[in-house]
Design a protein around this motif. Sequence first.
Motif, PDB file in Angstrom:
ATOM      1  N   LEU A 103       2.630   4.982 -10.087  1.00  0.00           N
ATOM      2  CA  LEU A 103       2.479   5.528  -8.785  1.00  0.00           C
ATOM      3  C   LEU A 103       1.858   7.029  -8.799  1.00  0.00           C
ATOM      4  O   LEU A 103       0.955   7.000  -7.857  1.00  0.00           O
ATOM      5  CB  LEU A 103       3.996   6.508  -8.576  1.00  0.00           C
ATOM      6  N   PRO A 110       1.538   4.715  -3.709  1.00  0.00           N
ATOM      7  CA  PRO A 110       2.324   4.004  -3.092  1.00  0.00           C
ATOM      8  C   PRO A 110       2.057   3.140  -1.901  1.00  0.00           C
ATOM      9  O   PRO A 110       3.091   1.953  -1.956  1.00  0.00           O
ATOM     10  CB  PRO A 110       3.742   5.198  -2.743  1.00  0.00           C
ATOM     11  N   ILE A 111       0.625   3.306  -1.865  1.00  0.00           N
ATOM     12  CA  ILE A 111       0.564   1.906  -0.532  1.00  0.00           C
ATOM     13  C   ILE A 111       0.312   0.873  -1.466  1.00  0.00           C
ATOM     14  O   ILE A 111      -0.349   0.025  -1.703  1.00  0.00           O
ATOM     15  CB  ILE A 111      -0.945   2.780   0.448  1.00  0.00           C
ATOM     16  N   PRO A 112       1.026  -0.217  -0.607  1.00  0.00           N
ATOM     17  CA  PRO A 112       0.579  -2.082  -0.690  1.00  0.00           C
ATOM     18  C   PRO A 112      -0.449  -1.811  -1.067  1.00  0.00           C
ATOM     19  O   PRO A 112      -1.591  -1.247  -0.239  1.00  0.00           O
ATOM     20  CB  PRO A 112       2.036  -2.454  -0.228  1.00  0.00           C
ATOM     21  N   TYR A 113      -1.214  -3.040  -1.984  1.00  0.00           N
ATOM     22  CA  TYR A 113      -2.522  -3.154  -2.023  1.00  0.00           C
ATOM     23  C   TYR A 113      -2.262  -4.845  -1.824  1.00  0.00           C
ATOM     24  O   TYR A 113      -1.768  -5.563  -1.409  1.00  0.00           O
ATOM     25  CB  TYR A 113      -3.091  -3.713  -3.960  1.00  0.00           C
ATOM     26  N   VAL A 141       4.153  -8.344  -2.937  1.00  0.00           N
ATOM     27  CA  VAL A 141       4.193  -7.027  -2.310  1.00  0.00           C
ATOM     28  C   VAL A 141       3.657  -5.873  -3.183  1.00  0.00           C
ATOM     29  O   VAL A 141       4.333  -5.369  -3.956  1.00  0.00           O
ATOM     30  CB  VAL A 141       5.260  -6.339  -1.413  1.00  0.00           C
ATOM     31  N   PHE A 196       6.462  -0.873  -7.285  1.00  0.00           N
ATOM     32  CA  PHE A 196       7.408  -1.299  -7.308  1.00  0.00           C
ATOM     33  C   PHE A 196       8.199  -2.308  -7.761  1.00  0.00           C
ATOM     34  O   PHE A 196       8.915  -2.836  -7.626  1.00  0.00           O
ATOM     35  CB  PHE A 196       8.791  -0.311  -6.886  1.00  0.00           C
ATOM     36  N   SER A 250       7.075   4.665   0.614  1.00  0.00           N
ATOM     37  CA  SER A 250       6.353   5.836   0.561  1.00  0.00           C
ATOM     38  C   SER A 250       4.858   5.939   0.863  1.00  0.00           C
ATOM     39  O   SER A 250       4.650   7.051   1.022  1.00  0.00           O
ATOM     40  CB  SER A 250       6.293   5.702  -1.027  1.00  0.00           C
ATOM     41  N   TYR A 251       4.131   5.218   1.433  1.00  0.00           N
ATOM     42  CA  TYR A 251       2.901   5.362   2.367  1.00  0.00           C
ATOM     43  C   TYR A 251       2.994   5.777   3.281  1.00  0.00           C
ATOM     44  O   TYR A 251       2.164   6.567   4.208  1.00  0.00           O
ATOM     45  CB  TYR A 251       1.753   4.115   2.787  1.00  0.00           C
ATOM     46  N   LYS A 255       2.743  -9.565   4.005  1.00  0.00           N
ATOM     47  CA  LYS A 255       2.632 -11.062   3.276  1.00  0.00           C
ATOM     48  C   LYS A 255       3.156 -12.137   4.531  1.00  0.00           C
ATOM     49  O   LYS A 255       3.259 -13.679   4.511  1.00  0.00           O
ATOM     50  CB  LYS A 255       3.972 -10.937   2.594  1.00  0.00           C
TER      51      LYS A 255
END
Lengths: 293, 385
Positions: A113, A118-121, A214, A218, B46-47, B238
Motif C-alpha cells: 500500500l 491504493p489506486i487500481p492499476y 483488479v 489487496f 482507498s483511491y 474489468k
Amino acid sequence: MLTVILQQGINGIVMGGLYVLVALGLTLIYGVLVQINFAHADIVTLGAFAAYFIAQLLSGNYFLGIAVAILVGGVLGWLINAAIFTPLREQRSELLPLIATIGVSIMLQNAMLLLFGPIPYAFNTPYSSRVIHIGSLFFTLQNLLIILVSTATIALLYAFMKFTFLGKALRAVSQDRDTAALMGINPNSLIMLTFIIASALAGMSGALLGPVLVLTPFAGTSVIVKAFAIVIIGGFGNVEGTIIAGLIVGLIESYTTQFLDPGWIDIAVFALLLIMLAVRPTGLIAEKRAENV
Amino acid sequence: MKTSLRIPLLVTSLTGCVLAISSVSSPAADNLIKIGALLPSSGPGSYFGVQDKQGVELALDQLKSGVNGYKFDVHYEDSACSPLPATQAAKRLLDQYQPDVVIGEECSDATLAVMPLMDRAKIPLLNAGSSSIKITDPGNPYTFRIMPNEVMQGVDLAINAYKRLNAKTAVLLHENTNAGIGNAKVFAETFEKLGGKILEDIGFGRDVNDFTAIATRIAGLGNIDVIPTYTLEGQGLKITEALTQAGIVKGGGGKAIQLGAIWLPFGFEQKAGKAAIGYIRIVQFDPTEQRPVVRDFIKDFKAKFNTDPTHLNAHAYDQIMLIADVVKRGAKDAQSIRDGLSATKDYPGVTGSVQFDKSNQNIKMDTVHYMETKPDLSWESLKWN
C-alpha cells in the motif's frame, strides 16, 4: 444456447486454471508441513506487481515480467520459510506459524500500500486486448496464454512429483517426515524447496492473474478464499484433487453467472465446500499421510 | 496549618492551576475549527481517500490565514469504505479528536453506518460522495450531502438515456451494496415508466474479478441500447474490458452505450483505453467549465500537485471550503456549523452550487455533468444540465 454453454465453459476453465495455480502452492505447503500459509495471497499480489512493473514500465516484455514474478515469489518463499517456519517448527506448535503468516500477510499488504498506493492499476499485456473469435465463441490471447501456461505448469509439477527423485522425496516427507528422514532424506531442505516452488507458483499465478484481477495491494486476498476452498474440496495436500477442484470451482462460477446470478457464486462454491466437508471430509482425493494411518 | 485543612487547600490549588492552564489554552482551542475526516485509505475504495486528501490539503493551504479569526485543522481516520471500520473510525474521531464537523464517508454503506453516531453526538456530517437516497431520506438533522443523490442521478440518467439517446432496452450492472442496488433501482423505475425495457438486472459482490462470464451472459440478451453500470473503479475497469471483448459496447465494435454515475474517478478512460470509447457518465466536476472558481481551482491544484484534479479532489475541496464559508457567516461550533450549513443558499462550489432542502440534500442540478469519452479518450462535455 449451446454456444453460451461452450463459451461459459471456456470462461470457467480460464478462471479454474488460475485458481489451480494459486491453490497448488497452498496445497504443496500443506502437504509437506500441514500448515496454512496466509501470506500466499500477498505473494500472488507481489508477483502481479513485479510482472506489471517489468512488463509495463521497463521492458514491455510480458514474459520477462512472468519470469521476474516467479523469481520474486521464490525468493519470498525462501525468506518466509527461513524467517518464520524454520524457527517456529522447532516449537512444534501448529498455531504459531499460522499467526505468523497472518502477520506477514498484513505486513506485506501495508508495505505494498505504501509502495504502490491504493489506486487500481490497469495491467494490460499485448495479449489482453487481442480477442480471438471462433464462430460465436471468443476469448482473449491472454486467456489462451493462461490455459497454456497453467496446463504446462501443472504437467511439469505433476512430472516432477511423480518421476524425479526430489519429487518422490517430497511426497515421502509429506506422508511421514520422520521415516523419510530415516531413509536419508533431509526434511528441512525439502521443506525449503517446497516453499520456494509453492511461492514461485504464487508469483507466476500473480503475473497471469494481474491482467485479469483488479490490481491493488489487496488483489490476492480476493482469490485466496476461493483457493482455500479448492484445497479443501480437492483434498488437503493433494495435487490432483486441487487441479480437479480448481476447474470445478471455475466452471461453477461461470455457469452460476449464466443460469442464476453472480450473487450466487459464493453461495454455490461454499455450499459445495460444506457438502464435501460433511460427506467426504478428506476431499475429492484423499492424501495418504502418517496421521491418517 | 492543620492537616485536615491542607488537603482541601491542596486540591483547590491544584484545581485552580488546572483551570488556569485550561483557560490559557482555551482561546487557541476556541479559535480552531476541528474537522474530522472519515475517508477510506485502505481496501478497494482507498483511491477515494487518497484523492480526497489532496482536495482537503489544497483547501487548507488556501485557508492558512484563517476565517473570522478561526483556523482549520483536519484529522483523518481510515473508514475503509465499509460499515464496521467506518463506525470504529467515527467512534475514535468523536472520542479522541472531538471534531466540530466531520466530512465523509465516500461509500453509502459506510456513511449510513456512521450517521447515527454523528446524530447522537450532534456533530454535523458533510457528505460529498455517497449516493444512497437513505442518507437524506429520511436522513437526520446533522447529515448534509452536497452531491446529487441516486434519485437525482438515476432519474436524470434514465430520462436522458430514453429521450436523448433513444434507448429502449437496458441491462443493469451494479455491485450488491446499498448504493449499487439503489442506483440501479431508480434507473429501472424511471426507464420503465418512460416505456423502456430492462432486459436484465445483474448484481455482483465486490470480490468478483473476472467479468467475462457476465459479459457472455449479456451478449446473449440480444439488442441492448444502454448498460448503466454502478461499481467502483477496479471492477468498473474489468467490466468495461469484458464488455468490449464480448463486442457488446462501442469500444468493442458493438452498439450498446455504457452509462455511469458519479462512481468512477478521472483517469478511468486512460486506464480502460479503447474500451472506454463512447462511455457516457455523470461526473461531479466538469473541468471544461469556465466559471472562475473552477478555473482557479484547476490552476491551484496543478500548481500544488503537478497533475489535473479529479472530481474527488474537487468535492473534498468543496467540503472544506463550504465549512469555511459557514464559519465566515458566523459559525463557530458544531451547532452553529449545522445551522449555517442548513441556511446555505447558492454557494458557488467547484462541483456546482449548493443549497440544501429540508432533508439536507443539495438540490442544485448543476452538480450533474455529463461526459462522453471520445475516440482519442478525451472527454466531451454534453451540457445536458
